[in-house]
Design a protein around this motif. Sequence first.
Motif, mmCIF file in Angstrom:
data_model
loop_
_atom_site.group_PDB
_atom_site.id
_atom_site.type_symbol
_atom_site.label_atom_id
_atom_site.label_comp_id
_atom_site.label_asym_id
_atom_site.label_seq_id
_atom_site.Cartn_x
_atom_site.Cartn_y
_atom_site.Cartn_z
ATOM 1 N N ILE A 167 0.845 -1.201 0.000
ATOM 2 C CA ILE A 167 0.000 0.000 0.000
ATOM 3 C C ILE A 167 0.876 1.245 0.000
ATOM 4 C CG2 ILE A 167 -1.835 -1.250 1.187
ATOM 5 C CD1 ILE A 167 -1.104 0.210 3.762
ATOM 6 N N GLY A 168 0.270 2.386 -0.332
ATOM 7 C CA GLY A 168 1.046 3.608 -0.455
ATOM 8 C C GLY A 168 1.550 4.162 0.861
ATOM 9 N N ALA A 169 0.666 4.169 1.874
ATOM 10 C CA ALA A 169 1.045 4.790 3.149
ATOM 11 C C ALA A 169 0.136 4.306 4.259
ATOM 12 C CB ALA A 169 0.963 6.311 3.045
ATOM 13 N N VAL A 170 0.626 4.457 5.499
ATOM 14 C CA VAL A 170 -0.223 4.322 6.672
ATOM 15 C C VAL A 170 -0.116 5.633 7.441
ATOM 16 C CG1 VAL A 170 1.623 3.165 7.997
ATOM 17 C CG2 VAL A 170 -0.757 2.991 8.750
ATOM 18 N N LEU A 171 -1.269 6.178 7.797
ATOM 19 C CA LEU A 171 -1.347 7.428 8.553
ATOM 20 C C LEU A 171 -1.524 7.047 10.021
ATOM 21 C CD1 LEU A 171 -1.515 10.550 8.338
ATOM 22 C CD2 LEU A 171 -3.991 10.296 8.096
ATOM 23 N N ASP A 172 -0.450 7.184 10.790
ATOM 24 C CA ASP A 172 -0.374 6.640 12.150
ATOM 25 C C ASP A 172 -0.926 7.645 13.163
ATOM 26 O OD1 ASP A 172 0.294 5.500 14.569
ATOM 27 O OD2 ASP A 172 2.373 5.063 14.026
ATOM 28 N N ASP A 173 -2.024 7.258 13.816
ATOM 29 C CA ASP A 173 -2.569 8.094 14.882
ATOM 30 C C ASP A 173 -2.794 7.272 16.150
ATOM 31 O OD1 ASP A 173 -3.320 10.485 16.004
ATOM 32 O OD2 ASP A 173 -5.392 10.368 15.328
#
Length: 313
Positions: A167-173
């Motif tokens: 996948i392109g990215a993971v947005l970590d929150d």
Amino acid sequence: MSSSKTQHLVADQTGISQAASLLRGGALVAFATETVYGLGADARNGAAVAQVYAAKGRPSFNPLIVHVPDTDSAQKYVEWSDQAQMIADAFWPGALTLVLPLRQGHGLASLVTAGLPTLAIRVPNHPTATALLRAAEAPVAAPSANPSGQISPTTARHVLAGLDGKIGAVLDDGPCTVGLESTIVTLAPVPTLLRAGGVPAEDIEAVLGCPLAVPTSDTITAPGQLASHYAPNAKVRLNAKFADFGEVFLGFGPMKSDLNLSEAGDLTEAAANLFDYLHRLDESGKPIAVAPIPMTGLGAAINDRLSRAAAPR
């Protein structure tokens, strides 16, 4: 859009902007919601949606949930009703998905609905998810960000363990607060519970003033209905009083265990811990025994996930 390495983005203004740009460009972005991390694609982009199925190894007859930032946005894609408005007023934003008839001219890729005339749609209750949806200016199809059938991800680490490089990215929150997928309800022909989840069925029944029916066939009409789902690699044994030799034990309430969903017997705490603890115990490589969980409130959703994790496969 897969890459040799998945970008790990921080959930600040810059990271959200980068994630939104990737989504608009047809890439896949995993992002936190209050339930679990979702694997997002622009729901209008058929090629991007196809990549969701490919990255997860998900059967194409299994529809996806579309995430939008508010109720007004939802009404662009589905036929609205007084009952839908009642539920939206009570539970949106939140861990509830409505399955409603598609509106003519909706513009969504047919793969999102797996060819069905209905759409599963939700307004998440998570500031980063809302900011991403607004920045992307797109309806985002987002099943859980994990290989199909395996344990759902409640941290960015879980996402990368299963999908890094795909996948392109993971947005970590950080970790998800609810930790269980959304409850799924359809309203036609009568209000029906398609999947237990983060909103207890009793709460929905109280708002509607009527009991929720249960599906009368095995036809897949919404996500999360496959018999074997949310499964660790290890074998899972349910309603165990203790671990047999060679097993690890997932407890509930005051008891000796390798990990305990909630020593206080709190079902909300147990739901938030469920997938993370299954991930951790699965890393041991040993079979997993699970203590009994009450069937009240969120316990119904926890038991649903556990029964699917334990199903033959």
